[in-house]
Write a protein that holds these residues in place. Structure first.
Motif, short mmCIF file in Angstrom:
data_model
loop_
_atom_site.label_atom_id
_atom_site.label_comp_id
_atom_site.label_asym_id
_atom_site.label_seq_id
_atom_site.Cartn_x
_atom_site.Cartn_y
_atom_site.Cartn_z
N THR A 25 -26.99 -60.68 -28.08
CA THR A 25 -26.90 -61.56 -26.90
C THR A 25 -28.01 -61.16 -25.93
N ALA A 26 -28.24 -61.99 -24.90
CA ALA A 26 -29.25 -61.67 -23.89
C ALA A 26 -28.93 -60.34 -23.21
N GLU A 27 -27.65 -60.06 -23.00
CA GLU A 27 -27.24 -58.81 -22.34
C GLU A 27 -27.62 -57.59 -23.19
N ILE A 28 -27.43 -57.69 -24.49
CA ILE A 28 -27.77 -56.57 -25.38
C ILE A 28 -29.30 -56.38 -25.40
N ILE A 29 -30.04 -57.48 -25.46
CA ILE A 29 -31.51 -57.42 -25.44
C ILE A 29 -31.97 -56.78 -24.13
N LEU A 37 -38.86 -50.91 -20.48
CA LEU A 37 -39.29 -51.49 -19.20
C LEU A 37 -38.13 -51.34 -18.20
N PRO A 38 -38.03 -50.18 -17.53
CA PRO A 38 -36.87 -49.90 -16.68
C PRO A 38 -36.66 -50.90 -15.54
N ASN A 39 -37.71 -51.63 -15.15
CA ASN A 39 -37.60 -52.54 -14.01
C ASN A 39 -37.30 -53.98 -14.40
N ILE A 40 -37.18 -54.24 -15.68
CA ILE A 40 -36.96 -55.63 -16.12
C ILE A 40 -35.56 -56.09 -15.66
N SER A 41 -35.45 -57.37 -15.27
CA SER A 41 -34.16 -57.90 -14.84
C SER A 41 -33.57 -58.79 -15.93
N LEU A 42 -32.26 -59.00 -15.84
CA LEU A 42 -31.59 -59.87 -16.82
C LEU A 42 -32.17 -61.29 -16.74
N GLY A 43 -32.49 -61.72 -15.51
CA GLY A 43 -33.09 -63.05 -15.32
C GLY A 43 -34.41 -63.19 -16.05
N THR A 44 -35.21 -62.13 -16.03
CA THR A 44 -36.50 -62.13 -16.72
C THR A 44 -36.28 -62.22 -18.23
N TYR A 46 -33.73 -63.62 -19.76
CA TYR A 46 -33.34 -65.01 -20.04
C TYR A 46 -34.55 -65.94 -20.02
N ARG A 47 -35.41 -65.76 -18.99
CA ARG A 47 -36.58 -66.63 -18.85
C ARG A 47 -37.49 -66.50 -20.07
N ASN A 48 -37.69 -65.26 -20.51
CA ASN A 48 -38.54 -65.04 -21.69
C ASN A 48 -37.90 -65.58 -22.96
N LEU A 49 -36.58 -65.41 -23.08
CA LEU A 49 -35.89 -65.92 -24.27
C LEU A 49 -35.98 -67.45 -24.32
N ASN A 50 -35.82 -68.10 -23.18
CA ASN A 50 -35.93 -69.56 -23.12
C ASN A 50 -37.34 -70.01 -23.49
N PHE A 51 -38.33 -69.28 -22.97
CA PHE A 51 -39.72 -69.60 -23.27
C PHE A 51 -39.99 -69.49 -24.77
N LEU A 52 -39.56 -68.37 -25.36
CA LEU A 52 -39.79 -68.12 -26.79
C LEU A 52 -39.02 -69.12 -27.65
N ILE A 61 -28.57 -69.25 -31.00
CA ILE A 61 -27.38 -69.68 -31.73
C ILE A 61 -26.23 -69.73 -30.74
N ARG A 62 -25.67 -70.91 -30.54
CA ARG A 62 -24.53 -71.03 -29.63
C ARG A 62 -23.27 -71.02 -30.48
N PRO A 63 -22.48 -69.94 -30.38
CA PRO A 63 -21.27 -69.89 -31.21
C PRO A 63 -20.33 -71.06 -30.88
N SER A 64 -19.86 -71.76 -31.92
CA SER A 64 -19.01 -72.93 -31.69
C SER A 64 -17.66 -72.52 -31.13
N GLU A 65 -17.29 -71.27 -31.34
CA GLU A 65 -16.01 -70.78 -30.80
C GLU A 65 -16.15 -70.29 -29.36
N GLY A 66 -17.31 -70.54 -28.75
CA GLY A 66 -17.55 -70.15 -27.37
C GLY A 66 -18.17 -68.77 -27.29
N GLY A 67 -18.37 -68.28 -26.09
CA GLY A 67 -19.00 -66.98 -25.91
C GLY A 67 -20.49 -67.11 -25.69
N SER A 68 -21.14 -65.96 -25.51
CA SER A 68 -22.56 -65.94 -25.18
C SER A 68 -23.42 -66.39 -26.35
N SER A 69 -24.55 -67.00 -26.01
CA SER A 69 -25.55 -67.34 -27.02
C SER A 69 -26.06 -66.08 -27.68
N ARG A 70 -26.42 -66.19 -28.96
CA ARG A 70 -27.01 -65.08 -29.69
C ARG A 70 -28.44 -65.49 -30.03
#
Ligand SMILES: [Zn+2]
Ligand SMILES: [Zn+2]
Length: 132
Positions: A25-29, A37-44, A46-52, A61-70
């Motif tokens: 998930t984005a949180e694990i990444i 990169l100790p100063n990286i934020s969760l928002g950054t 997400y922004r990079n994941l969306n870009f990529l 991958i959006r789990p059909s049973e709900g929960g965070s995207s993988r």
């Protein structure tokens, strides 16, 4: 300067995705990326994941049973098996029957760009836990 920083952040995120087979998930990444990169934020992250993802380098991958995207690197096409009892998300080969699918002959469809198959069920670990 900004461009260089973005490139480095993207490189670190891609590296994490290439090494992981767990579809993080984005949180694990984010947690992994902070080691480098100790100063990286969760928002950054997400922004990079969306870009990529928009670029086609990363698959969301959006789990059909709900929960965070993988997320995973989008190198080889494959289908996914989701365990309904735990968070297991397994890569499985795309069944041969699907490769010979000719949807173009269907009048309502003009072209197929991707086949995205998700199979839901119980993984062998969860099945074993239910028996005992
Ligand atoms: Zn399971
Ligand atoms: Zn996968």
């Amino acid at each position: 300067m900004k461009k260089t920083r973005n490139t480095r952040q993207r490189g670190v995120i891609l590296g994490i995705l290439r090494e992981s087979h767990e579809h993080p998930t984005a949180e694990i990444i984010y947690r992994e990326a902070r080691r480098v990169l100790p100063n990286i934020s969760l928002g950054t992250v997400y922004r990079n994941l969306n870009f990529l993802r928009d670029q086609g380098t990363v698959r969301e991958i959006r789990p059909s049973e709900g929960g965070s995207s993988r997320f995973e690197g989008a190198d080889t096409p494959h289908a996914h098996f989701h365990c309904l009892h735990c968070s297991a998300l397994l890569d499985i080969p795309i069944p041969h029957a699907l490769e010979s699918l000719r949807l173009e002959e269907e009048k309502r469809i003009s072209a197929v760009s991707l086949i995205d198959l998700h199979i839901l069920g119980s993984c062998s670990g969860c099945e074993a836990a239910a028996i005992h």
